[in-house]
Design a protein around this motif. Structure first.
Motif, PDB file in Angstrom:
ATOM      1  N   ARG A   1      -4.959  -3.443  -8.426  1.00  0.00           N
ATOM      2  CA  ARG A   1      -5.811  -3.108  -7.289  1.00  0.00           C
ATOM      3  C   ARG A   1      -7.283  -3.188  -7.686  1.00  0.00           C
TER       4      ARG A   1
ATOM      5  N   SER B   1      -3.625 -11.258 -13.310  1.00  0.00           N
ATOM      6  CA  SER B   1      -2.575 -10.394 -12.762  1.00  0.00           C
ATOM      7  C   SER B   1      -1.392 -10.469 -13.717  1.00  0.00           C
TER       8      SER B   1
ATOM      9  N   ASN C   1      -0.087  -7.310  -9.046  1.00  0.00           N
ATOM     10  CA  ASN C   1      -1.539  -7.397  -8.927  1.00  0.00           C
ATOM     11  C   ASN C   1      -2.163  -6.055  -9.268  1.00  0.00           C
TER      12      ASN C   1
ATOM     13  N   THR D   1       1.732  -3.787  -6.645  1.00  0.00           N
ATOM     14  CA  THR D   1       0.346  -3.509  -6.985  1.00  0.00           C
ATOM     15  C   THR D   1       0.344  -2.318  -7.927  1.00  0.00           C
TER      16      THR D   1
ATOM     17  N   GLU E   1       0.797  -1.239   0.000  1.00  0.00           N
ATOM     18  CA  GLU E   1       0.000   0.000   0.000  1.00  0.00           C
ATOM     19  C   GLU E   1       0.828   1.288   0.000  1.00  0.00           C
TER      20      GLU E   1
ATOM     21  N   GLU F   1      -2.491   0.261 -10.544  1.00  0.00           N
ATOM     22  CA  GLU F   1      -3.873   0.737 -10.618  1.00  0.00           C
ATOM     23  C   GLU F   1      -4.298   0.933 -12.068  1.00  0.00           C
TER      24      GLU F   1
ATOM     25  N   LEU G   1     -11.523   0.307 -10.110  1.00  0.00           N
ATOM     26  CA  LEU G   1     -11.266  -0.802  -9.195  1.00  0.00           C
ATOM     27  C   LEU G   1     -12.000  -2.092  -9.566  1.00  0.00           C
TER      28      LEU G   1
END
Length: 194
Positions: free
Chosen positions: A104, A110, A102, A47, A29, A49, A58
């Protein structure tokens, strides 16, 4: 041995059917630059976006006509959709790792990030020309500084912002081109070596 700078196409006709990603990575995060994570030897998963014209998305189902690309890049670091990457074809390739990437939110697949075990400056400074724009620059590698024990590496100190460039030899180039849709996405610019 020939060497190539690996990059991905920017052609609109290719990208119009795929969604893209914000130009940043996250680990636990926390936003990070890839080079910072690399030099800290962080082997965690990353991760990213997904983006549309309104910003971060999302849920993959929010994209009506667009889908997840087989290949993408952030900070010029290549990642390959997990469902198209056959790790078995890379068993003879030296000097690479694959990190999880990955997306988010809720996404059906993925990625795996192509990570090199070596980052070096093997630039022939007397023959290379570093200009403000990439297309005005001329990169020449110093043969004596190229790591011969690996099939690909990150070139450092060429990007004025501290980023890496992905450099691959002929063997890794040919292996990458066996992946589904690789010829549509991947571009290999031959680099002069002296």
């Amino acid at each position: 041995m020939d060497y190539y700078k690996l990059r991905i196409t920017g052609e609109k006709k290719v990208w119009r059917k795929y969604f893209t990603y914000a130009e940043r990575f996250f680990i636990n995060e926390e936003e990070t630059k890839f080079t910072v994570a690399y030099f800290k030897n962080i082997e965690n998963s990353f991760t990213i976006e997904a983006l549309n014209d309104k910003g971060i998305v999302l849920n993959e189902s929010d994209f009506f006509k667009k889908k997840m690309a087989e290949f993408s890049v952030i900070e010029r670091i290549l990642f390959v959709r997990k469902s198209v990457l056959n790790r078995a074809v890379f068993t003879d390739i030296k000097g690479i790792l694959f990190n999880e990437v990955n997306v988010r939110g809720k996404f059906s697949d993925s990625y795996l990030l192509l990570n090199f075990t070596t980052a070096v400056n093997c630039i022939n400074e007397s023959k290379s020309i570093k200009a403000s724009f990439e297309f005005f620059s001329t990169l020449v590698l110093d043969k004596s500084k190229i790591p011969m024990e690996v099939d690909g590496f990150f070139l450092k100190d060429w990007d004025k912002y501290g980023g890496f460039s992905c450099i691959v030899n002929e063997k890794l180039k040919d292996t990458l081109l066996t992946l589904e849709k690789a010829k549509e996405f991947l571009i290999f610019d031959r680099i002069e070596c002296e």
